[in-house]
Structure formats: C-alpha cells, structure tokens
Design an enzyme around this catalytic site. Sequence first.
Site, mmCIF file in Angstrom:
data_model
loop_
_atom_site.group_PDB
_atom_site.id
_atom_site.type_symbol
_atom_site.label_atom_id
_atom_site.label_comp_id
_atom_site.label_asym_id
_atom_site.label_seq_id
_atom_site.Cartn_x
_atom_site.Cartn_y
_atom_site.Cartn_z
ATOM 1 N N ARG A 49 0.763 -1.192 -0.052
ATOM 2 C CA ARG A 49 0.209 -0.152 -0.329
ATOM 3 C C ARG A 49 0.917 1.238 -0.221
ATOM 4 O O ARG A 49 1.760 0.658 -0.295
ATOM 5 C CB ARG A 49 -1.359 0.068 1.103
ATOM 6 C CG ARG A 49 -0.714 -0.409 2.512
ATOM 7 C CD ARG A 49 0.640 -0.152 2.862
ATOM 8 N NE ARG A 49 0.578 1.732 3.755
ATOM 9 C CZ ARG A 49 1.103 2.421 3.340
ATOM 10 N NH1 ARG A 49 2.474 1.905 3.499
ATOM 11 N NH2 ARG A 49 1.108 3.339 3.609
ATOM 12 N N ALA A 51 0.830 5.155 -2.077
ATOM 13 C CA ALA A 51 1.036 5.613 -3.232
ATOM 14 C C ALA A 51 2.155 5.165 -4.470
ATOM 15 O O ALA A 51 1.626 4.446 -5.399
ATOM 16 C CB ALA A 51 -0.004 7.299 -3.882
ATOM 17 N N ASP A 220 -2.727 11.209 -2.170
ATOM 18 C CA ASP A 220 -2.341 10.098 -2.549
ATOM 19 C C ASP A 220 -3.577 10.638 -3.724
ATOM 20 O O ASP A 220 -3.408 10.284 -5.660
ATOM 21 C CB ASP A 220 -3.686 9.163 -2.387
ATOM 22 C CG ASP A 220 -3.499 8.420 -1.129
ATOM 23 O OD1 ASP A 220 -2.908 9.075 -0.132
ATOM 24 O OD2 ASP A 220 -2.719 7.160 -1.128
ATOM 25 N N ASN A 230 -5.787 12.397 1.020
ATOM 26 C CA ASN A 230 -4.783 11.369 1.477
ATOM 27 C C ASN A 230 -5.633 10.693 3.143
ATOM 28 O O ASN A 230 -6.686 11.310 3.240
ATOM 29 C CB ASN A 230 -3.524 12.423 2.351
ATOM 30 C CG ASN A 230 -2.306 11.777 2.842
ATOM 31 O OD1 ASN A 230 -1.961 10.447 2.232
ATOM 32 N ND2 ASN A 230 -2.215 11.409 4.097
ATOM 33 N N LYS A 231 -4.714 9.807 3.484
ATOM 34 C CA LYS A 231 -5.460 9.592 4.125
ATOM 35 C C LYS A 231 -6.348 8.987 5.360
ATOM 36 O O LYS A 231 -5.786 11.241 5.518
ATOM 37 C CB LYS A 231 -3.937 8.787 5.661
ATOM 38 C CG LYS A 231 -4.493 7.333 6.343
ATOM 39 C CD LYS A 231 -5.420 6.764 5.684
ATOM 40 C CE LYS A 231 -4.997 5.601 4.744
ATOM 41 N NZ LYS A 231 -6.128 4.942 3.579
HETATM 42 O O1 MRU Z 1 -4.367 3.126 2.503
HETATM 43 P P1 MRU Z 1 -2.874 3.170 2.426
HETATM 44 O O2 MRU Z 1 -1.870 2.870 3.185
HETATM 45 O O3 MRU Z 1 -2.570 3.139 1.283
HETATM 46 O O4 MRU Z 1 -2.806 5.111 2.313
HETATM 47 C C1 MRU Z 1 -1.406 5.550 2.257
HETATM 48 C C2 MRU Z 1 -1.553 7.181 2.684
HETATM 49 O O5 MRU Z 1 -2.390 7.559 2.590
HETATM 50 C C3 MRU Z 1 0.077 7.634 2.731
HETATM 51 O O6 MRU Z 1 0.043 8.725 2.779
HETATM 52 C C4 MRU Z 1 0.153 8.128 0.758
HETATM 53 O O7 MRU Z 1 -0.234 7.666 -0.169
HETATM 54 C C5 MRU Z 1 1.102 9.096 0.295
HETATM 55 S S1 MRU Z 1 2.797 7.472 0.936
HETATM 56 C C6 MRU Z 1 3.905 8.098 -0.198
#
Ligand code: MRU
EC number: 5.3.1.23
Length: 330
Positions: A49, A51, A220, A230-231
């Site tokens: 997981r 991005a 993301d 983002n998350k």
């Molecule tokens: O659901 P996930 O764990 O894939 O979410 C990840 C995130 O939200 C990160 O902050 C994002 O991908 C940036 S990674 C450099």
Amino acid sequence: MERILPFRFDEKERVFWLLDQRKLPLEEIWVPVRTAKEMAEAIRAMVVRGAPAIGVSAAYGMVLAHLRGEDLEGADRLLRQSRPTAVNLFYALDRMRPHWGNLAGSLKEAQAIWREVEETERAISLHGAKVLRGQVLTHCNTGPLATGGYGTALGAIVEAHRQGRVSHVWVDETRPYLQGARLTAYELKKAGVPATLIADNMAGFLMAQGRVDAVIVGVDRMALNGDFANKIGTYTLAVLAHHHGIPFYAALPLSSVDPSLESGQGIPIEERSPEEVLELRGVRLAPLGVAAYHPAFDITLHRYLTGIITEKGILYPPFDEALRDALGIS
Ligand code: MRU
C-alpha cells in the site's frame, strides 16, 4: 543504515515478492506474487500500500502478465479496479500500455518507474528538509514501505533529522488501519529518529501546548488547484494546524498530481469494509450488529497548505499556477 524495501523482483523465477504490510511490525513475511490477478488482489488487500508503491507494483503486475501469458487487457482492467484513490496506480498503468506485447520493453518501463520513485524522493527529501524544524507531526505512512524509495513526507523528516533540524516526531497512529503505529513507528525506529506514538485525537492538544512546529503528510492524488486526497484524518489535521498557525506541508512526486482534475471534488474516495473499523486484528471492538463507516481517505483543501514539496522544489500559493508550471502545462 538498513534499507527497508516493500518488494523485490526475481526475474529468473518470474516472481514479484511483497513484504506483507498487514503483518508488520510483528512479523516480516514475504508473499510471492506470480500473476497480474494475484497482484491486483494483493493491492486490494493492502499487502502492499502507499501511492508510489502501488504504482510500482501495478507496473510489475503487467510485467508478470507478460511473463505468464495472461490476457493483457484483462490484467490491466483488474489492476485498475484494485484501489481507486491513489493516482499513481493509473499513472503507472498508462505508462505500461505502449509496451504491451513487448516483454523487454515492459520490464524496462517498470524498472524506470521504480527508479524514478527513488530519484524523485531523494529530491523531495532534500527540499522538504529545508522547511522542517523542531518537533514534527505526521500521519499515516509515507516512508520506504509506502513507496519503494526513500519516502515522501517521511523521507523529508528523516533527512531533516540527519541534518540536525528535526529533533522529534509525533506519529499519529492512523486509525483504523494503523499505518502510523505499525509502519511509520517501525521505519522511524529503524532510521534511529526519536518518535512518539499518539492516538489521532491527541494532535489538537499537542498543538495547543506549542509542541508541534510543523505538520507534513503524503498525498494519494492532488488536483491542479492543490486540493488533495490523503489518508482519512489528514483534513482534520490541516484544519487544526491552520487554527494554531502551524505550517502544514504535503510532500509528493509530481506523478501524484492528476492533471485531469481542477479541484479535489472529482477525486474518487475509496470506501473500505466497515469490519476494518469494527475489528482490530480480528478482535471485535464494538457490539455485534453495530454499523460502521470507513472512508479510507479525505480531501484537504489547498487553502490549508503552507507549501507543496515536490521533486522540483517547494511550491507556494497560488498553487494552481505553481502546479501547472511544475507540470509544464498551460
Ligand atoms: O491506504 P494506504 O495505506 O495505501 O494510504 C497511504 C497514504 O494515505 C499515504 O499517505 C499516501 O499514499 C502517500 S505515500 C508516500
């Protein structure tokens, strides 16, 4: 320093190995992925997981499709359906398309996508380190596990610590999937950066006490005006930082910008299973029959951003002009 990698490719055996991020930090288990179909399922299940890491994995998913003689159209479709929000998935698959039917070409392109992750993140880390100081707060996981490189927001934090600028990191646990508690805490420990884990609802109290000098997060998908997904929980942090006058930065490679979107309104937000809220590692938290809601991302409006840290430098408002300029579009 020990390098953390979320994946490795064994060309001879035709296997892409994923470090199972669902099991970290308690167990370090490598999962073999042999087909694009298996890769799509691994991305959906969050074995891998983050991005940029999803983008690299999808690209190698197409390499596996070539190696295993899978239907390329079907492989591409399955991978596109695996997770909707991170634009890197679609960016990587778009780059793979011209190489369909050409194994050597597709392998070369996947390798280039991975190499560019490393190159852009080295630059992001160095640019980002310049604006960080003191105590920094971060959310989710944006380190090597999320990217396959140095990391975006976390890369900048680690570099700023190496330069003696950042003394301490507050790590949001990041409910419900706990990327902060499980993965960011693991990476910072391995990097030797002093860090303290907090539950997500503690950030406001720390800010009010003057114990947070900057907030930095990953992305993301960003729209052309700087709004970004983002998350889940990022938006809350942005509003809190704004209220307390604390600088708030997003760090991303320009490949995480979706040039088809003018604002964050069009970003698709993944909704995951309510079970991930109702349970923790298989242990039930709420009474049976209780409903739960699980949007995996939120949208932060660009007006809460102090700056956008990219491989081309730090962008400041007006973000729409700065982003178009960085992307070379009018
Ligand atoms: O659901 P996930 O764990 O894939 O979410 C990840 C995130 O939200 C990160 O902050 C994002 O991908 C940036 S990674 C450099």
